[in-house]
Design a protein around this motif. Structure first.
Motif, mmCIF file in Angstrom:
data_model
loop_
_atom_site.group_PDB
_atom_site.id
_atom_site.type_symbol
_atom_site.label_atom_id
_atom_site.label_comp_id
_atom_site.label_asym_id
_atom_site.label_seq_id
_atom_site.Cartn_x
_atom_site.Cartn_y
_atom_site.Cartn_z
ATOM 1 N N GLY A 227 -9.900 -0.692 0.402
ATOM 2 C CA GLY A 227 -8.882 -1.053 -0.579
ATOM 3 C C GLY A 227 -9.323 -0.744 -1.985
ATOM 4 O O GLY A 227 -10.407 -1.147 -2.405
ATOM 5 N N GLU B 153 -5.200 1.409 0.909
ATOM 6 C CA GLU B 153 -6.167 0.874 1.868
ATOM 7 C C GLU B 153 -7.087 1.955 2.424
ATOM 8 O O GLU B 153 -8.015 1.647 3.174
ATOM 9 C CB GLU B 153 -5.414 0.206 3.034
ATOM 10 N N ALA C 134 0.838 -1.184 0.000
ATOM 11 C CA ALA C 134 0.000 0.000 0.000
ATOM 12 C C ALA C 134 0.882 1.247 0.000
ATOM 13 O O ALA C 134 2.093 1.184 0.241
ATOM 14 C CB ALA C 134 -0.920 0.002 1.218
#
Length: 413
Positions: free
Chosen positions: A45, A40, A9
């Motif tokens: 997400g 996220e 991420a």
């Protein structure tokens, strides 16, 4: 959703105070780092796209579906069915439909936005703009958002829809509850409850109005919807009510933010403001440049309809993709010197109104309102200026808009 491991991420959160005040440096950093990112921060997400070509691809390509409310409006285990009414209406709005339902309903709605219909409304809209500005003409300073940008769009959309005794305050409150939910990447339970209450309030109002329009139809958008229902072109119940409610919402939020942030941008660039004063014929192009420079809608969403690979990343059916419209509008691969406000820019329209099947059907109406407001301000108060050089922006990252815009008038030669 895919069970495959996700890429790392983003290293730092996007949505901090600095991002809300000015998201464009963060967008630039994302673009320069790579074409696609996993975050996220958005709805548990999502894939983020920042480049103009990719954003336009997702908006136009049927492999990316507009149907995305199921995982958004979801009940908690301790309150099953609590948001059932919300989901039933929300999911039937045109914004969240694909073919064949989308083109069927859009054809009905398009009739209410024909050029002849809008031209017929133009004198009435100009009158509303004049009335709102007259109310503050005697003041040394005033809040433009509260005085003009907030009330004008709801006044206009009620004219278009044929609402003869509008409850403007209720409509604005309902719209703002929906905006609070839609504009938040992680909406709270309370935001969902308020949005449901407001959407249901809108639907009850339109249920009564539609009953009247069926008996005594007029030449307005709600009457057209009632007539289309009678012809079998649109379904009664949730489908019909969802279009009425979301038209009221969409007609309010984006126009309000264009008026506020557009005026703030012009007054923050006095050379551009004064050039418009000297050359008012530049106003149509200037409004389109303001939409590019600070798009009222910063991102939208799509669900991946079929497995595909994009920029080397495996996207699975059901994955959420967020085309970052605000980032695409500052892409140097598409726009020369994109961080500069240039009211004479001639590089084509931005993606502020979307692209493809879901391009905004109310774009011409929004442009008309903005041209009328900015045109009157330039004539009345060419010496208009900002009271506060540090504007207060909304905390909803999906919408780029001002909470307040205090202005003062200064006489100029």
């Amino acid at each position: 959703m895919s069970a495959d491991p996700r890429p790392p991420a983003l290293a730092r959160p996007l949505m901090d105070a600095a991002f809300l005040a000015n998201p464009y440096p963060a967008y630039q950093a994302l673009r320069e780092t790579g074409p696609i990112h996993w975050s996220e921060e958005f709805f548990g997400g999502a894939w983020l796209l920042t480049r103009h070509a990719d954003v336009e691809l997702v908006l136009r390509d049927p492999r990316f579906s507009a149907q995305r409310t199921g995982a958004w409006v979801k009940d908690r285990e301790d309150a099953p069915g609590e948001l059932k009414g919300f989901q039933q209406l929300f999911a039937r709005a045109l914004l969240f439909l694909d073919a064949p339902d989308h083109p069927r309903i859009r054809k009905v709605l398009n009739a209410g936005f024909r050029p002849d219909v809008l031209q017929g409304l133009a004198p009435h809209i100009e009158q509303v703009v004049t009335e709102l500005l007259d109310r503050v003409a005697h003041l040394e300073s005033f809040d433009f958002i509260e005085a003009v940008a907030r009330p004008l769009p709801v006044r206009v959309i009620t004219l278009l829809m044929g609402i003869e005794q509008p409850q403007h305050q209720d409509f604005m409150a309902w719209s703002e509850d929906l905006a609070s939910f839609i504009g938040e990447p992680r909406p709270s339970r309370e935001q969902a409850r308020r949005a449901q209450a407001s959407l249901l309030g809108m639907s009850r109002y339109f249920d009564c109005l539609l009953a009247l329009k069926r008996k005594t139809p007029g030449d307005d958008l709600v009457s057209r919807l009632a007539q289309a229902e009678a012809r079998g072109e649109i379904q009664d119940g949730a489908e019909l009510l969802a279009q009425c409610a979301m038209l009221l919402f969409a007609g309010h939020e984006t126009t309000r933010h264009l008026l506020g942030s557009g005026l703030q941008a012009l007054l923050s660039h006095p050379a551009q403001w004064h050039r418009l004063r000297r050359e008012p014929e530049l106003l149509p192009g200037a409004v389109r440049e303001l939409l590019r420079f600070d798009s009222p809608v910063q991102y939208t969403g799509r669900r991946v309809a079929t497995d595909l690979v994009l920029h080397g990343q495996q996207l699975r059916r059901g994955d959420l993709v967020l085309p970052l419209i605000g980032a695409a509008s500052r892409d140097p691969a598409r726009y020369l010197d994109p961080d500069t406000l240039d009211i004479t820019r001639s590089q084509g329209s931005s993606l502020a109104f979307g692209s493809g099947p879901h391009v905004c059907m109310g774009a011409a109406l929004t442009l008309m309102e903005a041209k009328m407001v900015f045109g009157q301000l330039l004539k009345r108060w060419p010496g208009l200026s900002l009271v506060d050089a540090a504007p207060r922006w909304s905390d909803k990252p999906a919408y780029r808009g001002l909470v307040m815009l205090p202005l003062r008038y200064q006489a100029i030669a």
